[in-house]
Scaffold this active site. Structure first.
Site, PDB file in Angstrom:
ATOM      1  N   SER A 203       2.157  -4.656   1.266  1.00  0.00           N
ATOM      2  CA  SER A 203       1.872  -4.516   2.237  1.00  0.00           C
ATOM      3  C   SER A 203       1.809  -2.286   2.051  1.00  0.00           C
ATOM      4  O   SER A 203       2.097  -2.358   1.102  1.00  0.00           O
ATOM      5  CB  SER A 203       2.310  -4.204   3.607  1.00  0.00           C
ATOM      6  N   GLN A 204       0.642  -1.158   2.581  1.00  0.00           N
ATOM      7  CA  GLN A 204       0.808  -0.273   2.654  1.00  0.00           C
ATOM      8  C   GLN A 204       2.021  -0.067   2.934  1.00  0.00           C
ATOM      9  O   GLN A 204       2.638  -0.077   3.389  1.00  0.00           O
ATOM     10  CB  GLN A 204      -0.363  -0.017   3.384  1.00  0.00           C
TER      11      GLN A 204
END
Length: 304
Positions: A150-151
């Site tokens: 995930s970012q």
């Protein structure tokens, strides 16, 4: 008997409570030259002793959480500074600082422990070497086997939403690359992480062991069914989208505990925080929209 006067001992005149024989050494008379040498030598020993001994204590792992503000980050507790083996140049440090400043703090992340952990962790070591240059960008990155990292904002947001105090046992569903695991382990007491894909589980385990974490427990299996032996957790984090809250996970949450997961459709979900109240009920709160890979398992997508 008597109280030792401030400034006495090595730093000044001998206290009245000590024997006349010792006072004679530090005063006048035949023993005065001995006292002068002693007084000159003692402060030097006090200052130099830590300088010689402390590096050896650190080297052999004997110094544990003794400095003010120290924290268990990357398995090191001396001032929260990562070991040189994982500090890969000043360029990565600047990239982390920029990530924390522009992607996290600027977007509302306020928990200093989250900001601190993500400012120290070498995120570029959790992706393929070819993607290392993008590790600190505002992007979701592939990690193999159809899964993603995930970012940074999403990792920080989910960690902050757990409301960690540092004393929790945390169940993580979906180890993935191990980056979210490392953030949790830097703040919480212990992390129990489940990954269904053997390839990812093995690489994540090796990364965290290399970084020195000793408070993470790994397991391969169906995360939707929770931990494989009866156990209750203060926090449960699901890092994959589920159609509904898995019943088994709710049953492994302590009273007052927090369960956080993406809930909704296959392609889009809402990030939901559930708090277990006294009656055993899970009180729901929708935080924001999100999109995660599906939670595959008996109580997730693909249930038989």
């Amino acid at each position: 008997g008597g109280l030792v006067e401030p400034g006495a001992g090595c730093w000044g005149r001998a206290p009245a409570a000590v024997s006349p024989r010792i006072r004679g050494v530090t005063g006048g008379g035949p023993g005065s030259w001995v006292g002068s040498v002693f007084l000159g030598f003692c402060p030097g020993v006090v200052f130099l002793f830590p300088a010689f001994v402390f590096p050896f204590l650190v080297l052999f792992g004997r110094v544990r959480a003794v400095l003010p503000g120290s924290r268990r980050v990357l398995g090191l507790t001396v001032s929260g500074v990562p070991p040189s083996s994982v500090r890969s140049g000043a360029g990565w440090g600047r990239a982390r600082e920029r990530m924390v400043r522009e992607q996290l703090a600027a977007r509302g992340i306020r928990d200093e422990r989250v900001l601190g952990a993500m400012g120290l962790l070498p995120r570029h070591l959790f992706v393929d070497e070819a993607l290392a240059g993008r590790a600190y960008s505002d992007a979701t990155l592939p990690i193999g086997a159809g899964q993603t990292l995930s970012q940074p904002y999403t990792v920080a947001r989910m960690t902050e939403a757990l409301r960690l105090t540092g004393e929790e046992d945390i169940l993580e569903i979906g180890t993935g690359s191990g980056y979210q695991t490392a953030v949790l382990a830097s703040i919480g007491r212990r992390v129990f992480s489940i990954e269904r894909i053997a390839e990812l589980a093995g690489s994540a385990r090796r990364r965290l062991l290399h970084l020195g974490f000793s408070n993470v427990f790994f397991r391969e299996g169906d995360g939707s069914l929770g931990w494989h032996v009866p156990r209750l957790f203060h926090r449960i984090l699901v890092t994959a989208g589920a159609p509904v809250v898995p019943e088994r996970l709710g049953g492994q949450l302590l009273e007052g505990g927090v369960l956080l997961l993406p809930e909704g459709e296959h392609e889009a979900q809402n990030l939901v925080r559930l708090v277990k109240v006294g009656s055993g009920e899970l009180r729901r709160e929708v935080l924001e929209s999100c999109r995660f890979v599906p939670l595959v398992g008996a109580q997730g997508w693909g249930a038989s």
